[in-house]
Write a protein that holds these residues in place. Structure first.
Motif: not given
Length: 186
Positions: A3, A31-33, A170, A174
């Motif tokens: 992460d 975001p994921d990570g 978002q 990213r």
């Protein structure tokens, strides 16, 4: 790759500030990570070379350590009188010292800001970018996150309610994740 560890802080001390609300929204929309940890600048004393010479204040030591441990820095700035608020500039000043071992040196940085005004925080962000020339920090050039009319985009509890802004946040996060990865993990 694990992460991304992002340290975020807002340049406003007011609990109900739009910029603190925007930072919380970023943490929620990460975001994921990506993990965003929020650091509160309230305990950072005004920069004073005499205080620095007599020993690093504990709150400054914590901020510097958090910055060094992070993969990237997310600064969320209001715009006061067409410029950077003193709270945020003060934190940047502390973290630019000592110049040969500054915590902000070669750190990827993302800038965001929220304002009830029509230009968002363009001037404040521009001024911060100038400070990063000294610290050799890598400020993400695009996309810019300049929230105008912030008073129309949050509810009474400070939750981001404007769907187009949420979607842009978002996208911004990213892009910031990609930017941080360009410089590798710390």
């Amino acid at each position: 790759m694990g992460d991304l560890r992002i340290l975020g802080f807002a340049g406003s001390l007011r609990r109900a500030s739009y910029n603190r609300a925007l930072l919380r929204a970023a943490r929620e929309q990460a975001p994921d990570g990506m993990i965003i940890t929020i650091f509160d600048l309230i305990d950072i004393p005004l920069y004073n070379g005499d205080a620095e010479a007599s020993g690093e204040p504990p709150a400054v030591a914590r901020l510097r350590q958090e910055i060094r441990s992070a993969d990237g820095i997310l600064m969320v700035t209001p715009e006061y009188n067409h410029g950077v608020p003193g709270v945020l500039k003060n934190a940047v000043d502390w973290c630019s010292r000592p110049p040969q071992d500054a915590a902000l040196a070669r750190k990827p940085v993302g800038l965001m800001g929220a304002s009830p005004g029509s230009t968002g925080t363009a001037r404040a962000q521009s001024q911060l970018r100038q400070s990063f020339e000294f610290t050799s920090s890598y400020a993400m050039p695009q996309p810019e996150f300049l929230m105008a009319r912030a008073n129309e985009k949050f509810d009474a509890e400070g939750k981001l309610t404007d769907e187009p802004t949420r979607l842009f946040l978002q996208r911004f996060l990213r892009a910031f994740a990609d930017w941080v990865r360009l410089f590798g993990p710390r």
